[in-house]
Scaffold this motif. Structure first.
Motif, PDB file in Angstrom:
ATOM      1  N   LEU A  16     -23.546 -35.188 -37.426  1.00 24.39           N
ATOM      2  CA  LEU A  16     -22.386 -34.350 -37.108  1.00 24.39           C
ATOM      3  C   LEU A  16     -22.355 -34.055 -35.613  1.00 24.39           C
ATOM      4  O   LEU A  16     -21.296 -34.089 -34.980  1.00 24.39           O
ATOM      5  CB  LEU A  16     -22.435 -33.042 -37.901  1.00 24.39           C
ATOM      6  N   LEU A  17     -23.532 -33.805 -35.033  1.00 28.73           N
ATOM      7  CA  LEU A  17     -23.608 -33.582 -33.587  1.00 28.73           C
ATOM      8  C   LEU A  17     -23.161 -34.829 -32.840  1.00 28.73           C
ATOM      9  O   LEU A  17     -22.381 -34.744 -31.887  1.00 28.73           O
ATOM     10  CB  LEU A  17     -25.038 -33.207 -33.192  1.00 28.73           C
ATOM     11  N   GLU A  18     -23.624 -36.000 -33.270  1.00 24.89           N
ATOM     12  CA  GLU A  18     -23.232 -37.249 -32.621  1.00 24.89           C
ATOM     13  C   GLU A  18     -21.729 -37.481 -32.753  1.00 24.89           C
ATOM     14  O   GLU A  18     -21.077 -37.930 -31.810  1.00 24.89           O
ATOM     15  CB  GLU A  18     -23.989 -38.425 -33.233  1.00 24.89           C
ATOM     16  N   ARG A  19     -21.168 -37.131 -33.907  1.00 22.28           N
ATOM     17  CA  ARG A  19     -19.731 -37.295 -34.114  1.00 22.28           C
ATOM     18  C   ARG A  19     -18.941 -36.425 -33.135  1.00 22.28           C
ATOM     19  O   ARG A  19     -17.971 -36.876 -32.528  1.00 22.28           O
ATOM     20  CB  ARG A  19     -19.380 -36.918 -35.560  1.00 22.28           C
ATOM     21  N   HIS A  20     -19.363 -35.190 -32.944  1.00 19.16           N
ATOM     22  CA  HIS A  20     -18.647 -34.285 -32.052  1.00 19.16           C
ATOM     23  C   HIS A  20     -18.854 -34.668 -30.582  1.00 19.16           C
ATOM     24  O   HIS A  20     -17.921 -34.578 -29.777  1.00 19.16           O
ATOM     25  CB  HIS A  20     -19.079 -32.843 -32.294  1.00 19.16           C
ATOM     26  N   ALA A  70     -17.555 -23.007 -18.645  1.00 22.16           N
ATOM     27  CA  ALA A  70     -16.119 -23.221 -18.875  1.00 22.16           C
ATOM     28  C   ALA A  70     -15.792 -24.711 -18.949  1.00 22.16           C
ATOM     29  O   ALA A  70     -15.014 -25.148 -19.803  1.00 22.16           O
ATOM     30  CB  ALA A  70     -15.313 -22.543 -17.771  1.00 22.16           C
ATOM     31  N   ALA A  71     -16.376 -25.506 -18.041  1.00 21.38           N
ATOM     32  CA  ALA A  71     -16.071 -26.944 -17.993  1.00 21.38           C
ATOM     33  C   ALA A  71     -16.535 -27.659 -19.256  1.00 21.38           C
ATOM     34  O   ALA A  71     -15.870 -28.579 -19.747  1.00 21.38           O
ATOM     35  CB  ALA A  71     -16.721 -27.567 -16.764  1.00 21.38           C
ATOM     36  N   LEU A  72     -17.671 -27.240 -19.793  1.00 18.55           N
ATOM     37  CA  LEU A  72     -18.209 -27.878 -20.991  1.00 18.55           C
ATOM     38  C   LEU A  72     -17.720 -27.211 -22.270  1.00 18.55           C
ATOM     39  O   LEU A  72     -18.019 -27.672 -23.370  1.00 18.55           O
ATOM     40  CB  LEU A  72     -19.739 -27.856 -20.954  1.00 18.55           C
ATOM     41  N   ASN A  73     -16.975 -26.111 -22.104  1.00 15.36           N
ATOM     42  CA  ASN A  73     -16.404 -25.391 -23.239  1.00 15.36           C
ATOM     43  C   ASN A  73     -17.484 -24.961 -24.227  1.00 15.36           C
ATOM     44  O   ASN A  73     -17.396 -25.178 -25.438  1.00 15.36           O
ATOM     45  CB  ASN A  73     -15.361 -26.251 -23.954  1.00 15.36           C
ATOM     46  N   VAL A  74     -18.544 -24.370 -23.681  1.00 17.15           N
ATOM     47  CA  VAL A  74     -19.662 -23.900 -24.496  1.00 17.15           C
ATOM     48  C   VAL A  74     -19.800 -22.386 -24.354  1.00 17.15           C
ATOM     49  O   VAL A  74     -19.280 -21.798 -23.409  1.00 17.15           O
ATOM     50  CB  VAL A  74     -20.975 -24.599 -24.084  1.00 17.15           C
ATOM     51  N   PRO A  75     -20.521 -21.724 -25.287  1.00 15.75           N
ATOM     52  CA  PRO A  75     -20.589 -20.266 -25.247  1.00 15.75           C
ATOM     53  C   PRO A  75     -21.612 -19.693 -24.273  1.00 15.75           C
ATOM     54  O   PRO A  75     -21.487 -18.547 -23.857  1.00 15.75           O
ATOM     55  CB  PRO A  75     -20.964 -19.902 -26.689  1.00 15.75           C
ATOM     56  N   VAL A 109     -26.925 -26.589 -21.351  1.00 14.75           N
ATOM     57  CA  VAL A 109     -28.063 -27.471 -21.086  1.00 14.75           C
ATOM     58  C   VAL A 109     -28.188 -28.509 -22.198  1.00 14.75           C
ATOM     59  O   VAL A 109     -28.374 -29.708 -21.938  1.00 14.75           O
ATOM     60  CB  VAL A 109     -29.365 -26.653 -20.973  1.00 14.75           C
ATOM     61  N   GLU A 110     -28.056 -28.066 -23.447  1.00 12.66           N
ATOM     62  CA  GLU A 110     -28.199 -28.981 -24.580  1.00 12.66           C
ATOM     63  C   GLU A 110     -27.151 -30.082 -24.552  1.00 12.66           C
ATOM     64  O   GLU A 110     -27.468 -31.268 -24.701  1.00 12.66           O
ATOM     65  CB  GLU A 110     -28.101 -28.198 -25.895  1.00 12.66           C
ATOM     66  N   ILE A 111     -25.904 -29.692 -24.338  1.00 11.74           N
ATOM     67  CA  ILE A 111     -24.841 -30.696 -24.342  1.00 11.74           C
ATOM     68  C   ILE A 111     -24.890 -31.554 -23.079  1.00 11.74           C
ATOM     69  O   ILE A 111     -24.565 -32.742 -23.091  1.00 11.74           O
ATOM     70  CB  ILE A 111     -23.449 -30.038 -24.526  1.00 11.74           C
ATOM     71  N   GLY A 112     -25.346 -30.970 -21.958  1.00 13.14           N
ATOM     72  CA  GLY A 112     -25.491 -31.736 -20.725  1.00 13.14           C
ATOM     73  C   GLY A 112     -26.535 -32.830 -20.884  1.00 13.14           C
ATOM     74  O   GLY A 112     -26.351 -33.954 -20.407  1.00 13.14           O
ATOM     75  N   LEU A 113     -27.631 -32.537 -21.574  1.00  8.17           N
ATOM     76  CA  LEU A 113     -28.673 -33.542 -21.837  1.00  8.17           C
ATOM     77  C   LEU A 113     -28.160 -34.610 -22.800  1.00  8.17           C
ATOM     78  O   LEU A 113     -28.388 -35.805 -22.596  1.00  8.17           O
ATOM     79  CB  LEU A 113     -29.914 -32.861 -22.409  1.00  8.17           C
ATOM     80  N   MET A 161     -25.111 -35.578 -23.342  1.00  6.83           N
ATOM     81  CA  MET A 161     -24.089 -36.416 -22.722  1.00  6.83           C
ATOM     82  C   MET A 161     -24.594 -37.117 -21.464  1.00  6.83           C
ATOM     83  O   MET A 161     -23.843 -37.801 -20.792  1.00  6.83           O
ATOM     84  CB  MET A 161     -22.853 -35.568 -22.371  1.00  6.83           C
ATOM     85  N   LYS A 162     -25.898 -36.892 -21.168  1.00  6.53           N
ATOM     86  CA  LYS A 162     -26.538 -37.533 -20.016  1.00  6.53           C
ATOM     87  C   LYS A 162     -25.861 -37.149 -18.700  1.00  6.53           C
ATOM     88  O   LYS A 162     -25.736 -37.966 -17.779  1.00  6.53           O
ATOM     89  CB  LYS A 162     -26.578 -39.054 -20.181  1.00  6.53           C
ATOM     90  N   LEU A 163     -25.404 -35.895 -18.635  1.00  6.84           N
ATOM     91  CA  LEU A 163     -24.852 -35.381 -17.387  1.00  6.84           C
ATOM     92  C   LEU A 163     -25.973 -35.003 -16.424  1.00  6.84           C
ATOM     93  O   LEU A 163     -25.782 -34.943 -15.214  1.00  6.84           O
ATOM     94  CB  LEU A 163     -23.968 -34.151 -17.651  1.00  6.84           C
ATOM     95  N   ILE A 164     -27.146 -34.735 -16.993  1.00  5.36           N
ATOM     96  CA  ILE A 164     -28.318 -34.384 -16.181  1.00  5.36           C
ATOM     97  C   ILE A 164     -29.516 -35.211 -16.663  1.00  5.36           C
ATOM     98  O   ILE A 164     -29.490 -35.767 -17.757  1.00  5.36           O
ATOM     99  CB  ILE A 164     -28.662 -32.882 -16.282  1.00  5.36           C
TER     100      ILE A 164
END
Length: 252
Positions: free
Chosen positions: A92-96, A232-237, A243-247, A249-252
């Motif tokens: 589900l995480l991979e799908r999103h 705001a840019a990553l639309n996260v709370p 950090v989790e979504i940045g890793l 998506m390989k942004l960092i």
């Protein structure tokens, strides 16, 4: 769950303009989805992000596995929550994440060509048996507004052989060609500025705002502003989710 909520907020929180012939376009999309579900015996979902409504059409698989009727309208959500609840957590995480990449990738495609692409991935559905059910999932945006906002999308779910769980891909459905991973990875990297990437990287290492300020030779207030802009840019709370979504998506 938080990534699911982030994606939902991103899609339903767009700036929507008035839509010409909306009823005609919606009925056409619903007819397309209904036909797909009956032809493949899978599930097709039309998401109206503007009104936060979904139209779910099910063939034999959808009716049996999810206990869905052939046609169902959810006036409370543009998303297929019944299906999301059966997808294994990692898938589900991979799908999103795949759809989030897809959403940002399309921003770099001319508006008139955006409906020529779809995102696809293999996912697993939980069952009472040890072996999950394998599904081919696709996402495509059927109608975009002149300002670039997406108001209507279609998701499909069809049983698929076990090809192994692979990372989601973006495909040009007009040519049948898959988009190189490097291309949409570069598009995703445009989400954050170079300085924001620096700050997020240091946050990922566990540094506090004061330590980051000293490392980058900027003020703590500037660091905090970057943190809020990243969220705001990553639309996260919060920062942890960033950090989790940045890793991921390989942004960092």
């Amino acid at each position: 769950m938080k990534h699911e909520n982030e994606l939902k907020s991103l899609l339903t929180g767009q700036r929507f303009e008035s839509i010409e012939n909306k009823n005609i376009l919606t009925e056409s999309a619903k007819s397309y989805a209904h036909g797909f579900a009956l032809a493949t015996e899978g599930v097709a979902v039309i998401s109206d992000f503007h009104n936060n409504v979904s139209y779910i059409y099910s063939g034999k698989f959808g009716q049996t596995f999810f206990n869905l009727p052939e046609c169902h309208i959810d006036n409370n959500s543009a998303f297929e929550n019944t299906i999301f609840s059966r997808i294994l957590k990692d898938d589900l995480l991979e799908r999103h994440i795949t759809e989030l990449r897809f959403f940002h990738f399309l921003k770099n495609i001319p508006l008139e060509n955006r409906t020529e692409y779809q995102a696809t991935c293999h996912i697993r559905l939980s069952t009472q048996d040890p072996e999950p059910v394998h599904i081919l999932h696709t996402t495509r945006y059927m109608h975009c507004l002149p300002n670039g906002s997406v108001w209507c999308g279609i998701c499909t779910y069809t049983p698929s052989p076990d090809y192994g769980i692979n990372e989601g891909r973006i495909i040009n459905i007009k040519t049948g060609r898959a988009i190189g991973k490097d291309r949409y990875t570069q598009c995703c990297k445009k989400i954050l500025s170079n300085r924001q990437v620096e700050v997020l990287s240091l946050l990922a290492k566990g540094l506090m705002s004061k330590q980051i300020a000293e490392r980058l030779n900027i003020s703590s207030n500037t660091v905090n502003r970057h943190r809020q802009d990243i969220i705001a840019a990553l639309n996260v709370p919060n920062t942890i989710a960033a950090v989790e979504i940045g890793l991921k998506m390989k942004l960092i």
